[in-house]
Design an enzyme around this catalytic site. Sequence first.
Site, mmCIF file in Angstrom:
data_model
loop_
_atom_site.group_PDB
_atom_site.id
_atom_site.type_symbol
_atom_site.label_atom_id
_atom_site.label_comp_id
_atom_site.label_asym_id
_atom_site.label_seq_id
_atom_site.Cartn_x
_atom_site.Cartn_y
_atom_site.Cartn_z
ATOM 1 N N ARG A 294 0.849 -1.191 0.000
ATOM 2 C CA ARG A 294 0.000 0.000 0.000
ATOM 3 C C ARG A 294 0.891 1.249 0.000
ATOM 4 N NH1 ARG A 294 -5.200 -1.563 3.860
ATOM 5 N NH2 ARG A 294 -6.767 -1.181 2.256
ATOM 6 N N GLN B 5 -1.145 2.870 -5.799
ATOM 7 C CA GLN B 5 -2.536 3.162 -5.437
ATOM 8 C C GLN B 5 -3.546 2.634 -6.453
ATOM 9 O OE1 GLN B 5 -3.172 7.326 -4.570
ATOM 10 N NE2 GLN B 5 -2.616 7.013 -2.442
ATOM 11 N N ASP C 290 -4.359 -0.980 -5.945
ATOM 12 C CA ASP C 290 -4.731 -1.367 -4.583
ATOM 13 C C ASP C 290 -6.175 -1.879 -4.520
ATOM 14 O OD1 ASP C 290 -5.255 -1.597 -1.909
ATOM 15 O OD2 ASP C 290 -4.480 0.373 -1.343
ATOM 16 N N SER D 278 -8.109 -1.677 -1.110
ATOM 17 C CA SER D 278 -8.760 -0.387 -0.853
ATOM 18 C C SER D 278 -9.983 -0.188 -1.744
ATOM 19 C CB SER D 278 -7.788 0.770 -1.081
ATOM 20 O OG SER D 278 -6.791 0.737 -0.094
ATOM 21 N N TYR E 278 -0.366 2.128 9.718
ATOM 22 C CA TYR E 278 -1.321 1.099 10.157
ATOM 23 C C TYR E 278 -1.135 0.744 11.619
ATOM 24 C CZ TYR E 278 -2.308 0.473 5.288
ATOM 25 O OH TYR E 278 -2.680 0.696 4.005
#
Length: 373
Positions: free
Chosen positions: A120, A125, A128, A131, A226
């Site tokens: 990530r 992006q 991903d 997500s 995270y």
Amino acid sequence: MKIGVLKETKLLETRVALTPDTVKQLLKKGFEVAIETEAGLQSSFSDQDYVAAGASIGSKTEISQSDVVLKVNSFTEEEVGQLKEGIVTISFLYAYTIPAVVDALKAKKIAAFSMDAVPRISRAQKMDALSSQANLAGYKTVILGANALGKIFPLMMTAAGTITPTKVLIFGAGVAGLQAIATAKRLGAVVEVTDVRPETKEQVESLGGRFLMVEGVEGVKIEGGYAKEVSAEFLQKQKELVESKIKDADLVITTALVIGKKAPVLVSEDMVKSMKKGSVIVDMATESGGNCSISEKDKTVVKHGVTIIGDSNLPALLPINASQLYGTNIITLLMHLADKDGFKWDMEEEITKGSLITHNGELVHEFTKSILN
Ligand code: NAD
């Protein structure tokens, strides 16, 4: 190079790895695309739609002979058995949970890339898929919750009296949680949110939610943005804070995740008992054990007068958008690795290294190795 798309076989799955639009993009780059018969039907894409986009249609056996085979869910041992030796596959794999499939991929010398392992990072992006799918799932939690509630979301002043807004309590303000906040606010609810990462406060407030601040954030270890570890003291303080809030909530949505761990249990049976009759919980984490101790995977149950929804595949309830976004994620990864003349990956490059699970008969993915070996 021929790219094949297999039809999903997992129960309750409706998504497909490529849409007609993503097929067109691959054709423009010079790839050939073949789709298994009726692979897109449950996402509302017919075989004719794919043919009009320029793909060919084939049986499972034919598609399995492609140079690259794409799926949404992980391959089964049987599916791997049908693949040509030495090809490339891209799908979600969660490889550390399926050792027998990993062995089958090794035996066939398949280069298997896993969408759930794409790092990530900002460069990745557009690839991903975790997500893109969690974002849609977060939206759907609110819609399912609203549908199960016997009341409306917004404040409504009518001649017959005033209806007060629905109160929504959300655990976790990551990808899914933030989308759930935005969706619940758009419908007119009052939204309260708890997360272990204090930096989410600003994001929650910018969407109109109220952040419930737990004291003692030093008990939380954060890595790469995270939550990595949350101390027992912090969880106790959070419990005390939410216990008083959950009694008033009409809808509770749980999206809490600590990377690499079983889902933290944040809503106990006693908390459910304390909730108002007719209220609703949507637990997004049932695949990894559940954030609510009494939710049941893929079931909607009523316990202590509270409806608890435990769908583990919410993106499959939005297959048109979910396939569209997944398709873009997967072709972006594919084009990162190859052009029409072949694959040109560098084993040490971060995205390749992060997502390649097996290669040349070996398990090469460090995290998967650390669990399976
Ligand atoms: P994410 O990592 O972006 O967000 C998870 C959030 O939970 C983070 O902000 C983290 O700080 C927070 N958190 C951790 N411990 C907490 C605690 N004790 N209290 C409150 N918050 C806490 O993850 P995501 O992509 O938003 O996914 C959320 C969850 O939904 C995951 O469990 C994921 O596997 C699951 N998921 C389910 C479906 C489905 O169909 N049911 C679909 C997609 C994702």
